[in-house]
Design a protein around this motif. Structure first.
Motif, PDB file in Angstrom:
ATOM      1  N   THR A  40       0.832  -1.202   0.000  1.00 26.06           N
ATOM      2  CA  THR A  40       0.000   0.000   0.000  1.00 26.06           C
ATOM      3  C   THR A  40       0.869   1.255   0.000  1.00 26.06           C
ATOM      4  OG1 THR A  40      -1.785  -1.141   1.148  1.00 26.06           O
ATOM      5  CG2 THR A  40      -1.774   1.269   1.292  1.00 26.06           C
ATOM      6  N   ALA A  41       1.879   1.258   0.852  1.00 25.47           N
ATOM      7  CA  ALA A  41       2.762   2.424   0.944  1.00 25.47           C
ATOM      8  C   ALA A  41       3.551   2.622  -0.349  1.00 25.47           C
ATOM      9  CB  ALA A  41       3.708   2.267   2.127  1.00 25.47           C
ATOM     10  N   LEU A  42       4.042   1.535  -0.942  1.00 25.26           N
ATOM     11  CA  LEU A  42       4.803   1.659  -2.182  1.00 25.26           C
ATOM     12  C   LEU A  42       3.906   2.114  -3.338  1.00 25.26           C
ATOM     13  CD1 LEU A  42       7.219  -1.391  -1.904  1.00 25.26           C
ATOM     14  CD2 LEU A  42       7.784   1.045  -1.677  1.00 25.26           C
ATOM     15  N   ALA A  43       2.659   1.681  -3.349  1.00 26.59           N
ATOM     16  CA  ALA A  43       1.729   2.138  -4.385  1.00 26.59           C
ATOM     17  C   ALA A  43       1.499   3.642  -4.264  1.00 26.59           C
ATOM     18  CB  ALA A  43       0.407   1.389  -4.271  1.00 26.59           C
ATOM     19  N   ARG A  44       1.391   4.126  -3.039  1.00 25.66           N
ATOM     20  CA  ARG A  44       1.219   5.574  -2.840  1.00 25.66           C
ATOM     21  C   ARG A  44       2.480   6.332  -3.231  1.00 25.66           C
ATOM     22  NH1 ARG A  44      -2.462   6.207   2.573  1.00 25.66           N
ATOM     23  NH2 ARG A  44      -4.219   5.035   1.729  1.00 25.66           N
ATOM     24  N   LEU A  45       3.647   5.735  -2.928  1.00 27.11           N
ATOM     25  CA  LEU A  45       4.913   6.360  -3.312  1.00 27.11           C
ATOM     26  C   LEU A  45       5.021   6.450  -4.832  1.00 27.11           C
ATOM     27  CD1 LEU A  45       7.706   7.520  -2.654  1.00 27.11           C
ATOM     28  CD2 LEU A  45       8.573   5.170  -2.687  1.00 27.11           C
ATOM     29  N   TRP A  49       6.054   9.769  -6.797  1.00 29.94           N
ATOM     30  CA  TRP A  49       7.486   9.634  -7.061  1.00 29.94           C
ATOM     31  C   TRP A  49       8.092  10.912  -7.642  1.00 29.94           C
ATOM     32  CZ3 TRP A  49      10.988   6.389  -5.372  1.00 29.94           C
ATOM     33  CH2 TRP A  49      12.246   6.388  -5.972  1.00 29.94           C
ATOM     34  N   ASP A  50       7.438  11.527  -8.605  1.00 29.69           N
ATOM     35  CA  ASP A  50       7.993  12.717  -9.252  1.00 29.69           C
ATOM     36  C   ASP A  50       8.004  13.944  -8.352  1.00 29.69           C
ATOM     37  OD1 ASP A  50       8.626  11.474 -11.648  1.00 29.69           O
ATOM     38  OD2 ASP A  50       6.631  11.813 -12.474  1.00 29.69           O
ATOM     39  N   THR A  51       7.197  13.950  -7.285  1.00 30.43           N
ATOM     40  CA  THR A  51       7.138  15.131  -6.420  1.00 30.43           C
ATOM     41  C   THR A  51       8.074  15.042  -5.222  1.00 30.43           C
ATOM     42  OG1 THR A  51       5.294  14.232  -5.137  1.00 30.43           O
ATOM     43  CG2 THR A  51       4.746  15.582  -7.070  1.00 30.43           C
ATOM     44  N   ILE A  52       8.545  13.853  -4.891  1.00 28.74           N
ATOM     45  CA  ILE A  52       9.472  13.682  -3.767  1.00 28.74           C
ATOM     46  C   ILE A  52      10.878  13.652  -4.347  1.00 28.74           C
ATOM     47  CG2 ILE A  52      10.139  12.242  -1.814  1.00 28.74           C
ATOM     48  CD1 ILE A  52       7.282  11.150  -1.802  1.00 28.74           C
ATOM     49  N   ARG A  53      11.650  14.658  -4.067  1.00 25.15           N
ATOM     50  CA  ARG A  53      12.944  14.840  -4.730  1.00 25.15           C
ATOM     51  C   ARG A  53      14.120  14.196  -3.987  1.00 25.15           C
ATOM     52  NH1 ARG A  53      10.873  15.683  -9.315  1.00 25.15           N
ATOM     53  NH2 ARG A  53       9.819  17.635  -9.607  1.00 25.15           N
ATOM     54  N   GLN A  54      14.160  14.299  -2.686  1.00 27.25           N
ATOM     55  CA  GLN A  54      15.322  13.826  -1.936  1.00 27.25           C
ATOM     56  C   GLN A  54      15.210  12.338  -1.654  1.00 27.25           C
ATOM     57  OE1 GLN A  54      15.064  16.314   1.492  1.00 27.25           O
ATOM     58  NE2 GLN A  54      16.229  17.968   0.559  1.00 27.25           N
ATOM     59  N   ALA A  55      16.304  11.609  -1.887  1.00 27.96           N
ATOM     60  CA  ALA A  55      16.301  10.156  -1.685  1.00 27.96           C
ATOM     61  C   ALA A  55      15.975   9.799  -0.234  1.00 27.96           C
ATOM     62  CB  ALA A  55      17.648   9.568  -2.088  1.00 27.96           C
ATOM     63  N   GLY A  56      16.534  10.517   0.728  1.00 27.37           N
ATOM     64  CA  GLY A  56      16.267  10.238   2.133  1.00 27.37           C
ATOM     65  C   GLY A  56      14.822  10.512   2.517  1.00 27.37           C
ATOM     66  N   ALA A  57      14.223  11.471   1.847  1.00 32.45           N
ATOM     67  CA  ALA A  57      12.835  11.816   2.149  1.00 32.45           C
ATOM     68  C   ALA A  57      11.881  10.724   1.683  1.00 32.45           C
ATOM     69  CB  ALA A  57      12.475  13.144   1.497  1.00 32.45           C
ATOM     70  N   MET A  58      12.258   9.983   0.660  1.00 31.03           N
ATOM     71  CA  MET A  58      11.379   8.939   0.133  1.00 31.03           C
ATOM     72  C   MET A  58      11.120   7.861   1.176  1.00 31.03           C
ATOM     73  SD  MET A  58      12.809   8.437  -3.667  1.00 31.03           S
ATOM     74  CE  MET A  58      13.237   9.871  -4.613  1.00 31.03           C
ATOM     75  N   GLU A  59      12.176   7.388   1.794  1.00 30.73           N
ATOM     76  CA  GLU A  59      11.988   6.331   2.783  1.00 30.73           C
ATOM     77  C   GLU A  59      11.226   6.838   3.993  1.00 30.73           C
ATOM     78  OE1 GLU A  59      14.098   2.605   4.924  1.00 30.73           O
ATOM     79  OE2 GLU A  59      15.094   3.624   3.281  1.00 30.73           O
ATOM     80  N   ALA A  60      11.525   8.034   4.448  1.00 30.32           N
ATOM     81  CA  ALA A  60      10.783   8.606   5.574  1.00 30.32           C
ATOM     82  C   ALA A  60       9.305   8.752   5.204  1.00 30.32           C
ATOM     83  CB  ALA A  60      11.377   9.952   5.973  1.00 30.32           C
ATOM     84  N   TRP A  61       9.035   9.182   3.977  1.00 30.88           N
ATOM     85  CA  TRP A  61       7.662   9.355   3.517  1.00 30.88           C
ATOM     86  C   TRP A  61       6.933   8.015   3.503  1.00 30.88           C
ATOM     87  CZ3 TRP A  61       4.247   7.963  -0.292  1.00 30.88           C
ATOM     88  CH2 TRP A  61       3.150   8.808  -0.498  1.00 30.88           C
ATOM     89  N   VAL A  62       7.591   6.977   2.987  1.00 29.83           N
ATOM     90  CA  VAL A  62       6.973   5.642   2.937  1.00 29.83           C
ATOM     91  C   VAL A  62       6.705   5.131   4.348  1.00 29.83           C
ATOM     92  CG1 VAL A  62       7.337   3.220   2.303  1.00 29.83           C
ATOM     93  CG2 VAL A  62       7.925   5.022   0.697  1.00 29.83           C
ATOM     94  N   ARG A  63       7.646   5.300   5.248  1.00 26.25           N
ATOM     95  CA  ARG A  63       7.450   4.842   6.629  1.00 26.25           C
ATOM     96  C   ARG A  63       6.301   5.596   7.293  1.00 26.25           C
ATOM     97  NH1 ARG A  63      12.094   2.046   9.205  1.00 26.25           N
ATOM     98  NH2 ARG A  63      13.557   1.578   7.540  1.00 26.25           N
ATOM     99  N   ARG A  64       6.191   6.873   7.021  1.00 25.99           N
ATOM    100  CA  ARG A  64       5.086   7.656   7.585  1.00 25.99           C
ATOM    101  C   ARG A  64       3.748   7.130   7.057  1.00 25.99           C
ATOM    102  NH1 ARG A  64       4.662  14.073   7.113  1.00 25.99           N
ATOM    103  NH2 ARG A  64       5.555  14.098   9.172  1.00 25.99           N
ATOM    104  N   VAL A  65       3.688   6.852   5.759  1.00 28.61           N
ATOM    105  CA  VAL A  65       2.470   6.286   5.172  1.00 28.61           C
ATOM    106  C   VAL A  65       2.161   4.947   5.844  1.00 28.61           C
ATOM    107  CG1 VAL A  65       1.495   5.253   3.068  1.00 28.61           C
ATOM    108  CG2 VAL A  65       2.642   7.477   2.962  1.00 28.61           C
ATOM    109  N   MET A  66       3.178   4.131   6.087  1.00 34.29           N
ATOM    110  CA  MET A  66       2.957   2.824   6.718  1.00 34.29           C
ATOM    111  C   MET A  66       2.396   2.990   8.130  1.00 34.29           C
ATOM    112  SD  MET A  66       6.302   0.741   5.327  1.00 34.29           S
ATOM    113  CE  MET A  66       5.857  -0.836   6.066  1.00 34.29           C
TER     114      MET A  66
END
Length: 168
Positions: A40-45, A49-66
């Motif tokens: 579910t979190a990866l589908a939302r990511l 994907w195009d709006t989240i620019r920083q690599a470190g922010a992606m994982e934090a964003w996915v964890r927050r969604v989870m």
């Protein structure tokens, strides 16, 4: 999505999927629920994907969604009543090859962690199982560092009192 962005997303999934499923397992205590939560979190990511620019922010964003999605699942009354009646023995080979990590479901401490409220469990999982700092945990949970400290403090106090009740 552009083809190069799709390849970047696929690479991120290949690199981080195991760690995210492990985190999902820490939140849910169930392998299949952890995989659903991760998916579910990866589908939302993928959609963002195009709006989240920083690599470190992606994982934090996915964890927050989870964390948020797990909290939503936990709050829904129908999830508590839902039961599945099937033989899962045919899944044994699949789950054995993708072990979520060092957390043992038989570990008595882990059983107590699973009984914590979702936000406290998430704070404990991020701080002590995933070894994130208070600031990183706050970013994932979408709260202040003080909230992380209070949630962790309450969780540890609850664990201490429950473990004190367990006969040695």
């Amino acid at each position: 999505m552009r083809s190069d962005a799709e390849e970047e997303f696929a690479e991120f999934v290949r690199a981080r999927q195991h760690a995210l499923v492990r985190f999902g397992y820490l939140l849910t205590g169930d392998r299949m629920a952890a995989e659903d939560l991760t998916q579910t979190a990866l589908a939302r990511l993928y959609l963002k994907w195009d709006t989240i620019r920083q690599a470190g922010a992606m994982e934090a964003w996915v964890r927050r969604v989870m964390v948020n999605e797990h909290t939503s699942w936990w709050r829904r009354a129908w999830r508590r009543r839902e039961t599945v009646d099937f033989d899962a023995t045919h899944l044994a080979d699949r789950t054995a090859s993708t072990d979520p990590g060092p957390v043992s479901p038989d570990d008595s401490l882990w059983q107590h962690v699973l009984r914590l409220p979702p936000r406290q469990r998430a704070a404990v999982a991020l701080r002590y199982y995933e070894d994130l700092s208070e600031a990183q945990t706050a970013e994932v949970l979408g709260c202040s560092i003080g909230t992380v400290k209070s949630q962790t403090h309450r969780a540890l106090a609850t664990l201490r009192s429950r473990l004190a009740e367990v006969p040695a």
